[in-house]
Scaffold this active site. Structure first.
Site, PDB file in Angstrom:
ATOM      1  N   ASP A   1      -3.370   1.477   6.594  1.00 41.40           N
ATOM      2  CA  ASP A   1      -2.475   1.104   5.496  1.00 41.40           C
ATOM      3  C   ASP A   1      -2.117  -0.385   5.533  1.00 41.40           C
ATOM      4  O   ASP A   1      -2.052  -1.046   4.496  1.00 41.40           O
ATOM      5  CB  ASP A   1      -1.196   1.946   5.546  1.00 41.40           C
ATOM      6  CG  ASP A   1      -1.493   3.437   5.405  1.00 41.40           C
ATOM      7  OD1 ASP A   1      -2.585   3.770   4.893  1.00 41.40           O
ATOM      8  OD2 ASP A   1      -0.656   4.258   5.819  1.00 41.40           O
TER       9      ASP A   1
ATOM     10  N   GLU B   1      -2.030  -1.406  -5.891  1.00 39.76           N
ATOM     11  CA  GLU B   1      -3.263  -0.753  -6.250  1.00 39.76           C
ATOM     12  C   GLU B   1      -3.055   0.032  -7.536  1.00 39.76           C
ATOM     13  O   GLU B   1      -1.974   0.552  -7.770  1.00 39.76           O
ATOM     14  CB  GLU B   1      -3.604   0.231  -5.128  1.00 39.76           C
ATOM     15  CG  GLU B   1      -5.046   0.464  -4.914  1.00 39.76           C
ATOM     16  CD  GLU B   1      -5.262   1.123  -3.560  1.00 39.76           C
ATOM     17  OE1 GLU B   1      -6.408   1.406  -3.249  1.00 39.76           O
ATOM     18  OE2 GLU B   1      -4.278   1.365  -2.830  1.00 39.76           O
TER      19      GLU B   1
ATOM     20  N   ASP C   1       0.850  -1.177   0.000  1.00 41.95           N
ATOM     21  CA  ASP C   1       0.000   0.000   0.000  1.00 41.95           C
ATOM     22  C   ASP C   1       0.893   1.236   0.000  1.00 41.95           C
ATOM     23  O   ASP C   1       1.697   1.424   0.899  1.00 41.95           O
ATOM     24  CB  ASP C   1      -0.904   0.009   1.235  1.00 41.95           C
ATOM     25  CG  ASP C   1      -1.783   1.243   1.282  1.00 41.95           C
ATOM     26  OD1 ASP C   1      -2.720   1.328   0.471  1.00 41.95           O
ATOM     27  OD2 ASP C   1      -1.524   2.135   2.116  1.00 41.95           O
TER      28      ASP C   1
END
Ligand code: ZN
Length: 275
Positions: free
Chosen positions: A224, A142, A58
């Site tokens: 996170d 992501e 992340d």
């Protein structure tokens, strides 16, 4: 030997063997660089990724990256540390008379500082992407809507500081060199809002909320860290179906990227069956 210039000394030896096709000369601040294109077969000079299974990464605002292993990699904060000097140098440059020798000197100093900040940032990113691709054959990240995030002024500075596009680019090529795979969760995958323990998806989770407790299973989450674990689950489940294992439908060998659903996200898969 460079045409029009003559012989120049190289600072480091060429790292690849093969036919030299061309060279591009560039300059950053007061340094000169030659980038040399070599026709080579040698693309496997990096050893395969260690078998540490899958990892979710992340990318964040407060930290450079949070891993699903719990590791937090803080960024170099290049701007914060050197911003003051940057401001002073720009001010000093603006006070100099245009075209004067002092103005040229001030401009060169400013360019050197900009280059230094860029180098610090590049170094941190390279260390991060090298470490990740060396350890993990499967990396889940992501798909950041960077353009959209840049509109948010609070986030803009740190994104520009850390270079998410560059992160993705480095991860892709380094992972390929080591035979690994980067799995990109689509933009709508709720990596932050999903409970990595039970799969419950929250309706909203404002950016300011750094820790939260799942109302369903009472697990306490670091924002996170939880997102990183979800990205790992996503990467694991999509590699399994891509390999034709469980979850591969009648579509045969087509690359299957399952739409993330609660069940798939929270599914616990055995580690160590990859790579
Ligand atoms: Zn939960």
């Amino acid at each position: 030997r460079i045409p029009h210039l003559g012989w120049v000394r190289m600072r480091e030896a060429l790292r690849f063997s093969g036919k030299i096709l061309s060279a591009t000369i560039s300059r950053v601040a007061d340094r000169w660089f030659a980038s040399i294109t070599v026709d080579t077969q040698d693309l496997t000079h990096l050893p395969k990724a260690e078998n540490q299974g899958a990892v979710g990464v992340d990318l964040g605002v407060s930290a450079l990256a949070t891993l699903s292993t719990g590791e937090v990699i803080t960024g170099p904060k290049a701007h914060a540390a050197l911003l003051k000097r940057l401001r002073r140098l720009s001010r000093s440059l603006s006070r100099k008379q245009k075209g004067s020798a002092n103005s040229k000197k001030a401009r060169a100093r400013l360019a050197r500082l900009h280059a230094r900040i860029a180098n610090i940032r590049q170094d941190a990113l390279h260390q991060l992407t090298t470490g990740l691709t060396r350890r993990f054959p499967v990396i889940g990240i992501e798909d950041l809507n960077v353009a959209g995030m840049m509109k948010n002024r609070r986030l803009a500075r740190s994104i520009a500081d850390m270079g998410f596009f560059e992160f993705r680019r480095q991860l892709d090529y380094k992972s390929e060199m080591r035979g690994g795979e980067v799995v990109v969760a689509d933009r709508w995958f709720a990596s932050s809002k999903t409970c990595s323990c039970c799969g419950q998806v929250r309706e909203s989770l404002p950016l300011a909320v750094r820790t939260w407790t799942c109302p369903d299973c009472q697990t306490r989450h670091d924002r996170d860290g939880n997102a990183a674990i979800n990205l790992k689950h996503y990467a694991v489940s999509s590699t399994v179906s891509a390999c034709g294992g469980e979850g591969a439908g009648p579509g045969g060998n087509a690359r299957v990227k399952p739409a993330p659903s609660k069940q798939e996200v929270s599914k616990k898969l055995p580690m160590g069956s990859f790579g």
